[in-house]
Design a protein around this motif. Structure first.
Motif, PDB file in Angstrom:
ATOM      1  N   ASP A 160       1.189  -1.450  -0.191  1.00  0.00           N
ATOM      2  CA  ASP A 160      -0.139   0.002  -0.043  1.00  0.00           C
ATOM      3  C   ASP A 160       1.061   0.912   0.218  1.00  0.00           C
ATOM      4  OD1 ASP A 160      -2.046  -1.549   0.226  1.00  0.00           O
ATOM      5  OD2 ASP A 160      -2.403  -1.321   2.265  1.00  0.00           O
ATOM      6  N   ALA A 161       0.571   2.899  -0.649  1.00  0.00           N
ATOM      7  CA  ALA A 161       1.034   3.949  -0.769  1.00  0.00           C
ATOM      8  C   ALA A 161       0.599   4.060   0.269  1.00  0.00           C
ATOM      9  CB  ALA A 161       0.300   4.800  -1.605  1.00  0.00           C
ATOM     10  N   ILE A 162       1.802   4.334   1.481  1.00  0.00           N
ATOM     11  CA  ILE A 162       1.985   5.795   2.854  1.00  0.00           C
ATOM     12  C   ILE A 162       3.085   6.169   2.556  1.00  0.00           C
ATOM     13  CG2 ILE A 162       2.874   4.890   5.909  1.00  0.00           C
ATOM     14  CD1 ILE A 162       3.445   2.121   4.330  1.00  0.00           C
ATOM     15  N   ILE A 163       1.682   7.334   2.997  1.00  0.00           N
ATOM     16  CA  ILE A 163       2.591   9.116   2.925  1.00  0.00           C
ATOM     17  C   ILE A 163       1.791   9.771   4.381  1.00  0.00           C
ATOM     18  CG2 ILE A 163       1.792  11.502   1.440  1.00  0.00           C
ATOM     19  CD1 ILE A 163       0.555   9.467  -0.492  1.00  0.00           C
ATOM     20  N   THR A 164       3.025  10.634   4.427  1.00  0.00           N
ATOM     21  CA  THR A 164       3.302  11.161   5.877  1.00  0.00           C
ATOM     22  C   THR A 164       2.941  12.685   5.635  1.00  0.00           C
ATOM     23  OG1 THR A 164       4.243   9.006   6.891  1.00  0.00           O
ATOM     24  CG2 THR A 164       3.892  11.705   8.059  1.00  0.00           C
ATOM     25  N   VAL A 165       2.436  13.569   6.000  1.00  0.00           N
ATOM     26  CA  VAL A 165       1.631  15.284   6.313  1.00  0.00           C
ATOM     27  C   VAL A 165       1.948  15.385   7.763  1.00  0.00           C
ATOM     28  CG1 VAL A 165       1.362  14.700   3.875  1.00  0.00           C
ATOM     29  CG2 VAL A 165      -0.510  15.157   6.260  1.00  0.00           C
ATOM     30  N   ASP A 166       2.657  16.598   7.499  1.00  0.00           N
ATOM     31  CA  ASP A 166       3.036  17.779   8.958  1.00  0.00           C
ATOM     32  C   ASP A 166       0.714  18.231   8.784  1.00  0.00           C
ATOM     33  OD1 ASP A 166       2.512  19.679   6.836  1.00  0.00           O
ATOM     34  OD2 ASP A 166       4.670  20.611   7.134  1.00  0.00           O
ATOM     35  N   LEU A 169      -0.891  19.624   6.184  1.00  0.00           N
ATOM     36  CA  LEU A 169      -0.462  19.329   4.830  1.00  0.00           C
ATOM     37  C   LEU A 169       0.708  18.836   3.819  1.00  0.00           C
ATOM     38  CD1 LEU A 169      -4.194  18.884   4.024  1.00  0.00           C
ATOM     39  CD2 LEU A 169      -2.889  17.088   5.721  1.00  0.00           C
ATOM     40  N   TYR A 170       1.272  19.212   3.602  1.00  0.00           N
ATOM     41  CA  TYR A 170       2.819  18.966   3.000  1.00  0.00           C
ATOM     42  C   TYR A 170       3.441  17.260   3.725  1.00  0.00           C
ATOM     43  CZ  TYR A 170       1.970  23.665   1.884  1.00  0.00           C
ATOM     44  OH  TYR A 170       1.857  25.599   1.040  1.00  0.00           O
ATOM     45  N   ILE A 171       4.245  16.279   2.332  1.00  0.00           N
ATOM     46  CA  ILE A 171       4.589  15.317   2.174  1.00  0.00           C
ATOM     47  C   ILE A 171       5.681  15.093   3.489  1.00  0.00           C
ATOM     48  CG2 ILE A 171       4.980  13.848   1.069  1.00  0.00           C
ATOM     49  CD1 ILE A 171       2.888  14.131  -0.922  1.00  0.00           C
ATOM     50  N   VAL A 172       6.065  14.505   3.988  1.00  0.00           N
ATOM     51  CA  VAL A 172       7.659  14.360   4.689  1.00  0.00           C
ATOM     52  C   VAL A 172       8.734  13.203   3.932  1.00  0.00           C
ATOM     53  CG1 VAL A 172       6.740  15.897   6.181  1.00  0.00           C
ATOM     54  CG2 VAL A 172       6.380  13.907   6.321  1.00  0.00           C
ATOM     55  N   MET A 173       7.233  12.432   3.645  1.00  0.00           N
ATOM     56  CA  MET A 173       7.968  11.168   3.758  1.00  0.00           C
ATOM     57  C   MET A 173       6.658  10.354   2.913  1.00  0.00           C
ATOM     58  SD  MET A 173       6.907   7.068   4.065  1.00  0.00           S
ATOM     59  CE  MET A 173       5.825   7.257   5.460  1.00  0.00           C
ATOM     60  N   PHE A 174       6.774   9.480   1.351  1.00  0.00           N
ATOM     61  CA  PHE A 174       6.717   9.697   0.308  1.00  0.00           C
ATOM     62  C   PHE A 174       6.489   7.200   0.478  1.00  0.00           C
ATOM     63  CE2 PHE A 174       5.722   9.175  -3.626  1.00  0.00           C
ATOM     64  CZ  PHE A 174       3.969  10.278  -3.785  1.00  0.00           C
ATOM     65  N   ASN A 175       6.409   6.543   0.331  1.00  0.00           N
ATOM     66  CA  ASN A 175       7.090   5.506   0.635  1.00  0.00           C
ATOM     67  C   ASN A 175       7.190   5.118  -1.394  1.00  0.00           C
ATOM     68  OD1 ASN A 175       4.249   4.241  -0.405  1.00  0.00           O
ATOM     69  ND2 ASN A 175       5.017   2.628   1.131  1.00  0.00           N
ATOM     70  N   HIS A 176       7.279   3.798  -1.548  1.00  0.00           N
ATOM     71  CA  HIS A 176       7.521   3.062  -3.002  1.00  0.00           C
ATOM     72  C   HIS A 176       6.356   2.564  -3.277  1.00  0.00           C
ATOM     73  CE1 HIS A 176       9.890   1.095  -6.084  1.00  0.00           C
ATOM     74  NE2 HIS A 176       9.566   0.344  -6.183  1.00  0.00           N
ATOM     75  N   PHE A 184       5.429   8.939  -9.052  1.00  0.00           N
ATOM     76  CA  PHE A 184       5.963  10.120  -8.977  1.00  0.00           C
ATOM     77  C   PHE A 184       6.991  10.151  -8.151  1.00  0.00           C
ATOM     78  CE2 PHE A 184       5.975  14.580  -7.213  1.00  0.00           C
ATOM     79  CZ  PHE A 184       5.188  15.420  -8.663  1.00  0.00           C
ATOM     80  N   LYS A 185       7.450  10.113  -8.052  1.00  0.00           N
ATOM     81  CA  LYS A 185       9.272  10.169  -7.657  1.00  0.00           C
ATOM     82  C   LYS A 185       8.945  10.452  -6.168  1.00  0.00           C
ATOM     83  CE  LYS A 185      11.237   8.137 -10.723  1.00  0.00           C
ATOM     84  NZ  LYS A 185      11.847   5.836  -9.989  1.00  0.00           N
ATOM     85  N   SER A 186       9.695   9.806  -5.181  1.00  0.00           N
ATOM     86  CA  SER A 186       9.324  10.568  -4.043  1.00  0.00           C
ATOM     87  C   SER A 186       9.935  11.892  -3.654  1.00  0.00           C
ATOM     88  CB  SER A 186      10.125   9.275  -2.373  1.00  0.00           C
ATOM     89  OG  SER A 186      10.422  10.196  -1.226  1.00  0.00           O
ATOM     90  N   GLY A 187      11.311  11.911  -4.434  1.00  0.00           N
ATOM     91  CA  GLY A 187      11.894  13.106  -4.243  1.00  0.00           C
ATOM     92  C   GLY A 187      11.089  14.557  -4.665  1.00  0.00           C
ATOM     93  N   GLU A 188      10.121  13.846  -5.369  1.00  0.00           N
ATOM     94  CA  GLU A 188       9.799  15.228  -5.841  1.00  0.00           C
ATOM     95  C   GLU A 188       8.737  15.516  -5.321  1.00  0.00           C
ATOM     96  OE1 GLU A 188       8.946  13.660  -9.933  1.00  0.00           O
ATOM     97  OE2 GLU A 188      10.381  14.398 -10.693  1.00  0.00           O
ATOM     98  N   ALA A 189       8.342  14.218  -4.443  1.00  0.00           N
ATOM     99  CA  ALA A 189       6.334  14.481  -3.971  1.00  0.00           C
ATOM    100  C   ALA A 189       7.211  15.073  -2.484  1.00  0.00           C
ATOM    101  CB  ALA A 189       5.775  12.934  -3.929  1.00  0.00           C
ATOM    102  N   VAL A 190       7.601  14.589  -2.172  1.00  0.00           N
ATOM    103  CA  VAL A 190       8.205  15.261  -0.531  1.00  0.00           C
ATOM    104  C   VAL A 190       8.503  16.825  -0.132  1.00  0.00           C
ATOM    105  CG1 VAL A 190      10.121  15.541   1.234  1.00  0.00           C
ATOM    106  CG2 VAL A 190       9.728  13.393   0.347  1.00  0.00           C
ATOM    107  N   GLY A 191       7.553  17.957  -0.211  1.00  0.00           N
ATOM    108  CA  GLY A 191       8.209  19.313   0.364  1.00  0.00           C
ATOM    109  C   GLY A 191       6.347  19.246  -0.404  1.00  0.00           C
ATOM    110  N   ASP A 192       5.802  18.855  -0.888  1.00  0.00           N
ATOM    111  CA  ASP A 192       4.441  19.039  -1.865  1.00  0.00           C
ATOM    112  C   ASP A 192       2.844  19.038  -1.372  1.00  0.00           C
ATOM    113  OD1 ASP A 192       3.203  19.685  -4.169  1.00  0.00           O
ATOM    114  OD2 ASP A 192       3.718  18.758  -5.815  1.00  0.00           O
ATOM    115  N   SER A 193       2.282  19.061  -1.697  1.00  0.00           N
ATOM    116  CA  SER A 193       1.026  19.064  -0.192  1.00  0.00           C
ATOM    117  C   SER A 193       0.314  18.064  -1.117  1.00  0.00           C
ATOM    118  CB  SER A 193       0.138  20.201  -1.145  1.00  0.00           C
ATOM    119  OG  SER A 193      -1.111  20.261  -0.359  1.00  0.00           O
ATOM    120  N   LEU A 194      -0.704  16.986  -0.032  1.00  0.00           N
ATOM    121  CA  LEU A 194      -0.916  15.944  -0.568  1.00  0.00           C
ATOM    122  C   LEU A 194      -2.038  16.440  -1.026  1.00  0.00           C
ATOM    123  CD1 LEU A 194      -1.242  12.887   0.324  1.00  0.00           C
ATOM    124  CD2 LEU A 194      -2.886  13.890   2.550  1.00  0.00           C
TER     125      LEU A 194
END
Length: 644
Positions: A160-166, A169-176, A184-194
């Motif tokens: 399952d997709a696992i996403i952690t936000v602050d 609602l900004y992404i701090v963790m974005f799994n494989h 979407f690559k994790s490096g591009e997703a982290v810091g973006d809005s959920l």
């Protein structure tokens, strides 16, 4: 007690100094008090002069270093502990002395064989060093780090997709799995809005839901209040998802972890099942499921229509309520076939309706299996074939009636054939005799009264002789035509090369007509006399009707898999399309009989002979250029002798 004075005791910490006498750094406690203080602290402590010689170490330092102070006082630390050379401790202690500044560091002590935390303070005569064992803390940190690594591995290995936000609602963790799901690559997703990963129509409701969830003490819940929700891939494609959310507070901040599952395949499966259920429900056929002990577990509307029972009346009952007593053995046979992995399809039988009447059904069966492949039941599909059975019975009745009519008609035909045989005898004997007499009489008149007859008289006599001969030929042709099919043919295998050569010699075509015959004509099966008549009629007609000063006739053949195909082509006048079928009718000619000697029976005879041999005959022609007659003969005796 070891005596120390204010000159040998290093300044350890500021509270030991008189803040009003910073110029002289005078102790505000006695040396004995300072010694007792240093001996009582839980950390290891030692002092070094500028030459790196030990000038003091407390009891804790003795324990940790494993040396008595008497063995160390006045000794150079690098000589006593050479293993410390070129280590972090060596570098940091030299930096503290050179820069006259306090340094703190953690290092793995080779001489102690465990991790220590070290604080180095410069003094007026050297350095003060206190250190303590942090092995337990390092073990705890390592365990935490290992846990983080394992957790990261688990998160990245999760399906399952696992996403952690602050809390913004900004992404701090974005799994494989999230990378795979959203493209979407994790490096591009982290810091973006959920909200980047959901359709716009969900943004407001989703934000409010997480805000309200954050005000509760609930740690985890499914996101169901929004109804069916969708994710949004990087290419703009929407897809159905299932989500749950959890919250945790760390360092005064809220973090929300969302677990997402792509349920596209499940939704498609559910839709497929829904369609299948609708088909089952609305099917006109009875679709019934039962356990292996014959208990009915499902019953559709088609079953209700066919058998008259509602689902409530039969579910839980035995299937035998539908089976007549004399058909009960079928159930055991069905079960044996199911266990043997054999199919049962369209098995016609009889079943009982609620009112006790019988209904004809065609039954197909399939095994019901659990997730391990074990057979746990049977599904039956029963089609009402009562109307079909009634129609079959009616057809059977009609067939029997037709068979009787055929037998009666056959008797009539046999009688007709017998009459035809008698007729042929009459024609052969009673009609031919007068014709012979007329021919003989005309011949006598021409011979006896030749000098008395003028040209017109002689022409009239010749006309009588010609027409009586033609009448004789017509009678002979009729007899031959009538015998075909009624007289048993003599079927043999014979050589066409010899047969066709004999026919060409017999017909003796004029020199102006060239006849060519293909080489290596095949051996064929059939009645040799009849096949001779076919070639004789077709080649004879080509000679008879040739209208060119120089004519050509060709006989050729080809292999058509199961048949031999023959062609007789000429360069004569050709035949108009409207006569291509008419010329095969008896007594049909295209030229007046007085112009061309023809009975109109030849092609009819050809067609009947070829059809008797299970072949076919046809022609192709271009007016003014010529005609080609084709006919086929089977390659085997069995095909020719097969009775229709």
């Amino acid at each position: 007690m070891h005596q120390i004075d204010d000159h040998s005791l290093p300044t350890v910490q500021e509270p030991l100094l008189d803040p009003s006498d910073s110029a002289n750094n005078r102790l505000i406690i006695s040396p004995d008090q300072a010694f007792e203080l240093l001996e009582s602290i839980s950390e290891a402590f030692y002092g070094l002069d500028e030459g790196w010689r030990f000038i003091y170490l407390n009891h804790k330092a003795e324990q940790l270093l494993g040396r008595k102070r008497e063995a160390l006082i006045g000794k150079n630390i690098w000589e006593i502990f050479p293993e410390m050379m070129d280590t972090q401790a060596h570098q940091e202690m030299h930096r503290a002395l050179a820069e006259h500044r306090t340094v703190r560091f953690e290092t793995f002590s080779i001489e102690l064989n465990y991790w220590v935390e070290v604080e180095v303070y410069p003094t007026r005569i050297g350095l003060s060093v206190n250190f303590h064992d942090i092995a337990l803390r390092k073990q705890a940190e390592n365990l935490v780090q290992e846990s983080k690594v394992r957790l990261t591995g688990i998160i990245n290995a999760a399906m399952d997709a696992i996403i952690t936000v602050d809390d913004d609602l900004y992404i701090v963790m974005f799994n494989h799995a999230a990378e795979t799901m959203f493209h979407f690559k994790s490096g591009e997703a982290v810091g973006d809005s959920l909200e980047r990963f959901m359709p716009t129509r969900y943004h407001g409701a989703h934000h409010d839901h997480i805000w309200d969830f954050g005000l509760t003490d609930i740690t985890t819940e499914r996101i169901e209040t929004l109804g069916g929700i969708s994710g949004l891939r990087s290419d703009g494609q929407e897809f159905p998802i299932e989500a749950s959310i959890s919250q945790i507070e760390a360092e005064g901040k809220k973090y929300f972890t969302v677990i997402l599952r792509d349920v596209t395949e499940r939704k498609q499966a559910e839709q497929g099942l829904a369609r299948l259920a609708a088909i089952v429900t609305s099917s006109n056929d009875a679709i019934i499921s039962q356990t292996l002990d014959r208990t009915i577990t499902s019953w559709n509307q088609g079953a209700e229509r066919i058998f008259g029972y509602s689902a409530d009346e039969v579910i839980g009952k035995l299937i035998t309520i539908l089976i007549p007593p004399h058909k009960l053995d079928e159930e055991a046979e069905f079960l044996q076939k199911i266990y043997a992995d054999e199919t049962v399809k369209h098995f016609d039988t009889i079943r009982l309706k609620k009112d006790g009447s019988e209904v004809f059904v065609s039954v197909s069966l399939a095994a019901l299996k659990d997730s391990q492949g074990k057979i746990v039941g049977i599904t039956k599909i029963a089609q009402n074939i009562t109307e079909r059975k009634q129609a079959e019975a009616k057809i059977q009745e009609l067939n029997e009636h037709l068979e009787q009519q055929v037998q009666a008609r056959t008797g009539q035909l046999l009688a007709v054939n017998k009459n035809l045989d008698s007729f042929a005898y009459v024609v052969s004997h009673d009609l031919k005799a007068p014709l012979r007499g007329i021919t003989q009489l005309a011949s006598w008149l021409a011979a006896d009264y030749a000098e008395s007859l003028d040209d017109e008289g002689r022409n009239m006599l010749n006309l009588v002789v010609g027409r009586t001969k033609r009448m004789h030929e017509m009678i002979e042709g009729i007899l031959q035509y009538s015998r075909i099919g009624r007289v048993k043919e003599n079927l043999t295998k014979f050589d066409l090369n010899r047969l066709v050569a004999d026919v060409v010699d017999l017909l003796a075509a004029p020199e102006s007509i060239a006849i060519t015959v293909a080489a290596d004509l095949p051996m064929v099966y059939g009645d040799e006399i009849r096949i001779r008549q076919v070639f004789q009629n077709l080649i004879g007609n080509a000679i008879k009707y040739m209208d060119k000063p120089i004519g050509k006739i060709g006989v050729r053949w080809s292999d058509q898999q199961t048949n031999w195909q023959f062609a007789i082509a000429d360069t004569g006048p050709g035949i108009a399309p409207q006569y291509h079928e008419k010329i095969f009718q008896i007594f049909q000619t295209l030229a007046p009989r007085d112009e061309v000697k023809s009975t109109g029976i030849g092609l009819a005879l050809v067609e009947k002979i070829v059809q008797l041999h299970k072949g076919r005959v046809w022609l192709e022609s271009i007016e003014g250029q010529g005609t080609t007659f084709y006919f086929t003969l089977p390659k085997t005796m069995e095909e020719i002798s097969h009775e229709e």
